[in-house]
Design an enzyme around this catalytic site. Structure first.
Site, PDB file in Angstrom:
ATOM      1  CG  ASP A 110       0.380  -2.414   6.374  1.00 25.03           C
ATOM      2  OD1 ASP A 110      -0.312  -2.588   7.204  1.00 25.03           O
ATOM      3  OD2 ASP A 110       0.369  -1.807   5.335  1.00 25.03           O
ATOM      4  CG  HIS A 113      -1.872   1.082   1.462  1.00 18.48           C
ATOM      5  ND1 HIS A 113      -1.676   2.207   1.480  1.00 18.48           N
ATOM      6  CD2 HIS A 113      -3.162   0.717   1.343  1.00 18.48           C
ATOM      7  CE1 HIS A 113      -2.736   2.933   1.862  1.00 18.48           C
ATOM      8  NE2 HIS A 113      -3.799   2.188   1.447  1.00 18.48           N
ATOM      9  CD  GLN A 118      -6.967  -4.645   4.122  1.00  8.56           C
ATOM     10  OE1 GLN A 118      -7.827  -5.283   4.357  1.00  8.56           O
ATOM     11  NE2 GLN A 118      -7.167  -3.305   3.584  1.00  8.56           N
ATOM     12  CE  LYS A 177      -7.290  -0.272   6.241  1.00  4.51           C
ATOM     13  NZ  LYS A 177      -7.830   0.374   4.935  1.00  4.51           N
ATOM     14  CB  CYS A 227      -3.677   3.413  -1.664  1.00  4.56           C
ATOM     15  SG  CYS A 227      -4.827   4.449  -1.253  1.00  4.56           S
TER      16      CYS A 227
HETATM   17  C1  LIG Z   1      -2.286  -2.889   3.376  1.00  2.00           C
HETATM   18  C2  LIG Z   1      -2.673  -1.551   4.017  1.00  2.00           C
HETATM   19  N1  LIG Z   1      -1.755  -0.785   4.718  1.00  2.00           N
HETATM   20  C3  LIG Z   1      -2.002   0.407   5.298  1.00  2.00           C
HETATM   21  C4  LIG Z   1      -3.151   1.047   5.006  1.00  2.00           C
HETATM   22  C5  LIG Z   1      -3.588   2.357   5.527  1.00  2.00           C
HETATM   23  O1  LIG Z   1      -4.366   2.374   6.573  1.00  2.00           O
HETATM   24  P1  LIG Z   1      -5.125   3.652   7.237  1.00  2.00           P
HETATM   25  O2  LIG Z   1      -5.582   4.179   6.048  1.00  2.00           O
HETATM   26  O3  LIG Z   1      -6.265   3.090   8.064  1.00  2.00           O
HETATM   27  O4  LIG Z   1      -3.826   4.476   8.089  1.00  2.00           O
HETATM   28  C6  LIG Z   1      -4.249   0.347   4.383  1.00  2.00           C
HETATM   29  C7  LIG Z   1      -5.509   0.931   4.198  1.00  2.00           C
HETATM   30  O5  LIG Z   1      -6.166   0.685   3.202  1.00  2.00           O
HETATM   31  C8  LIG Z   1      -4.138  -0.943   3.836  1.00  2.00           C
HETATM   32  O6  LIG Z   1      -4.969  -1.685   3.203  1.00  2.00           O
END
Ligand SMILES: Cc1ncc(COP(=O)(O)O)c(C=O)c1O
Lengths: 153, 409
Positions: B203, B126, B206, B229, B367
């Site tokens: 990270d 992401h 997900q 999430k 993203c």
């Molecule tokens: C794999 C991953 N990392 C990071 C994020 C970023 O999360 P947040 O927007 O809640 O900070 C997301 C959100 O879509 C994600 O899917």
């Protein structure tokens, strides 16, 4: 917000599936990029002028149904028009898209562009409908200033 | 693995928003990778705080403040237990996964990274796990390296082994891809990173909501995720890090709460986690996150994983059956995320038409533009599942996709 099927008028789907004036013009006077980085829609416009008139206008590229159909219809409507006339049509189109979803529209002035009236109910798609138009008009403006014609947003 | 001991139905009553109608059709919410819906108990926890418990924490010598502090700190313990953090780890509350990664990158840039060091990420990250490292590399003249993927959407582990070297200072990767659903072999990767002397950051945005997490067993140095999430409020997330690293990292922001003492000549900082929680935190968010963790734990993360796995298999079959649909990503180990394209139909048009059936999915680059470039596409349509989704909803999705094809036929 209403049912999105109102967005996909027959005419729009037709232009999407069978885009008019699709393809490069090798001897183009101007080549303009129209890019929406948010959704990746990318078109290239090819323009030939005869003095002030748009002699030929073609495009290539890919995008959603709304952006592609709009680019296709634009090439059809603006071929043969002067810069001033093209500007007027583009203004009327963008003006219409800024009105409230149920506001009456100037059907006569807009002609086939009236098919895009449904886009007003989906504000996020207005950028799709105007992508190619904005790039073309910017190219006219840049010409006046003698600047570069690559246009993105 | 526990069997799903629930049907979507009795779970669904816990989520008031699922009664909403969209274009006069029942809402079918399949955009859970973007954010999940909230159960009543989470909504109640937030409301209860503002209605009867509101006070600032770590400050007041009065009953409400002491109670709020105790509740806030108790959630820290529950979060740690939920993700298997042992005594070597500290849980820091932040706004979300994005802020957690930025905090880690900031601390790293200042404490350890120098010119020619390398940061290793992967081709399925992401933007939240790309851009902070790019900024770090720009500031320090370090180099960003990227582990490529195989066509199936799995990491090329031979390339990972080749790219990991003595200059690698940090390995940052996603536990589960938000586009492909791929679950990466993070335990293996963290072990290899450690053997090479590199620090690891996982990270979990997900993965934490959908699969059991044990940070200590994973042996990650940092693990991050977002509350919103996993059925919690927006604006709250977690950076779980090895305390020894957090102690050596400079603070991310200066202010109240993060300090030990301040004079105009010098400030000494508090110990982690408070060193990283300057200012009044999102107390209601923390309490809501606590309620979300209790809710998920009450159902059982194993049962949730099993339920979502069934949905994924069912959806994979149902969509593969539709003419013109191409599924993107075929990893052996996946969470409940299904990306796809349709011949001749732009993902935005798919999402727009599904909306008229009351079905919410995501369309776009998610993203993850480098990943889109790898597959040579601009965008995908993405359905992502949560514990309240049902097979009937997936049936409706498949039928609606056939209707989308009709529109463009
Ligand atoms: C794999 C991953 N990392 C990071 C994020 C970023 O999360 P947040 O927007 O809640 O900070 C997301 C959100 O879509 C994600 O899917």
């Amino acid at each position: 917000m209403s049912d999105s099927r109102s967005l996909y008028e027959k005419m729009i789907l037709d232009h999407y599936k069978n885009p008019r004036n699709y393809g490069k013009i090798q001897a183009a006077d101007k080549i303009v990029e129209a890019v929406n980085p948010l959704c990746g829609d990318t078109f290239t416009l090819y323009i030939m002028f005869n003095d002030d008139r748009i002699n030929a206008l073609q495009f290539t590229g890919s995008g959603c149904a709304i952006s592609k159909a709009s680019a296709s219809l634009m090439t059809e409507l603006l071929t043969g028009k002067s810069r001033h006339e093209a500007n007027k049509i583009a203004d009327a189109f963008q003006e219409m898209l800024r009105t409230e979803p149920d506001a009456p529209i100037a059907e006569e002035e807009l002609g086939m562009l009236a098919a895009f009236a449904g886009v007003r109910e989906f504000p996020i798609r207005i950028k799709c409908a105007t992508l190619a138009w904005r790039a073309l008009i910017r190219c006219f403006d840049d010409e006046k200033e003698g600047g570069d014609v690559a246009a993105t947003d | 693995m526990g069997q799903p001991h629930y049907t979507g139905d009795h779970i669904r009553k816990d989520f008031p928003i699922l009664d909403t109608r969209i274009h006069d059709k029942p809402l079918i919410y399949l955009d859970n990778a973007a954010t999940t819906q909230k159960p009543q108990c989470v909504i109640d926890a937030v409301t209860r705080y503002y209605t009867t418990q509101n006070a600032n924490i770590h400050r007041g010598i009065h009953t409400l403040s002491e109670a709020a502090t105790a509740k806030y700190e108790a959630v820290r313990q529950r979060v740690g237990a939920f993700i298997g953090a042992d005594a070597n780890y500290t849980v820091v509350f932040v706004r979300g996964a994005t802020e957690a990664i930025n905090l880690a990158a900031h601390g790293f840039a200042r404490a350890w990274i120098k010119a020619n060091d390398e940061i290793l990420i992967t081709g399925m990250e992401h933007h939240a796990n790309i851009v902070p490292w790019q900024l770090l590399c720009e500031a320090t003249d370090a180099t960003l390296r990227v582990v490529p993927l195989n066509e199936t959407g799995e990491l090329n582990m031979d390339e990972f082994d080749r790219l990991l070297n003595e200059r690698t200072k940090l390995v940052a990767l996603t536990h589960a891809s938000n586009v492909l659903g791929t679950v990466n072999p993070v335990q293996d990767i963290c072990a290899k990173a450690r053997a090479q002397g590199a620090v690891s950051l996982i990270d979990g945005a997900q993965s934490a909501p959908h699969t059991p997490i044990n940070v200590a067993a994973m042996d990650a140095d940092f693990f991050v995720f977002s509350g919103h999430k996993m059925y919690g409020p927006t604006g709250i997330g977690v950076l779980c890090g090895r305390t020894e690293w957090l102690e050596r990292m400079p603070p991310y922001q200066g202010g109240g709460g993060a300090i030990h003492s301040v004079t105009f000549e010098k400030t000494t900082f508090a110990e982690p986690p408070r060193k990283f929680e300057a200012g009044t935190p999102h107390i209601a968010g923390v309490l809501g996150l606590g309620a979300a963790i209790d809710y998920v734990s009450g159902i059982g993360i194993d049962a949730i994983a099993a339920h979502e796995r069934e949905l994924l298999l069912y959806a994979t079959d149902a969509l593969a059956d539709i003419e013109g649909v191409t599924l993107i990503g075929a990893a052996r180990k996946k969470v409940g995320i299904l990306s796809f394209t349709m011949d001749g139909i732009h993902p935005h048009d798919i999402a727009q038409l599904l909306d008229s059936h009351g079905i919410a999915i995501r369309a776009g680059h998610h993203c993850a533009q480098p990943l889109m470039q790898f597959y040579g596409i601009h965008a995908t349509a993405r359905a992502s599942f949560a514990l309240y989704n049902t097979q009937e909803e997936i049936e409706s999705l498949a039928n609606a996709l056939r209707a989308v094809r009709e529109v463009f036929a």
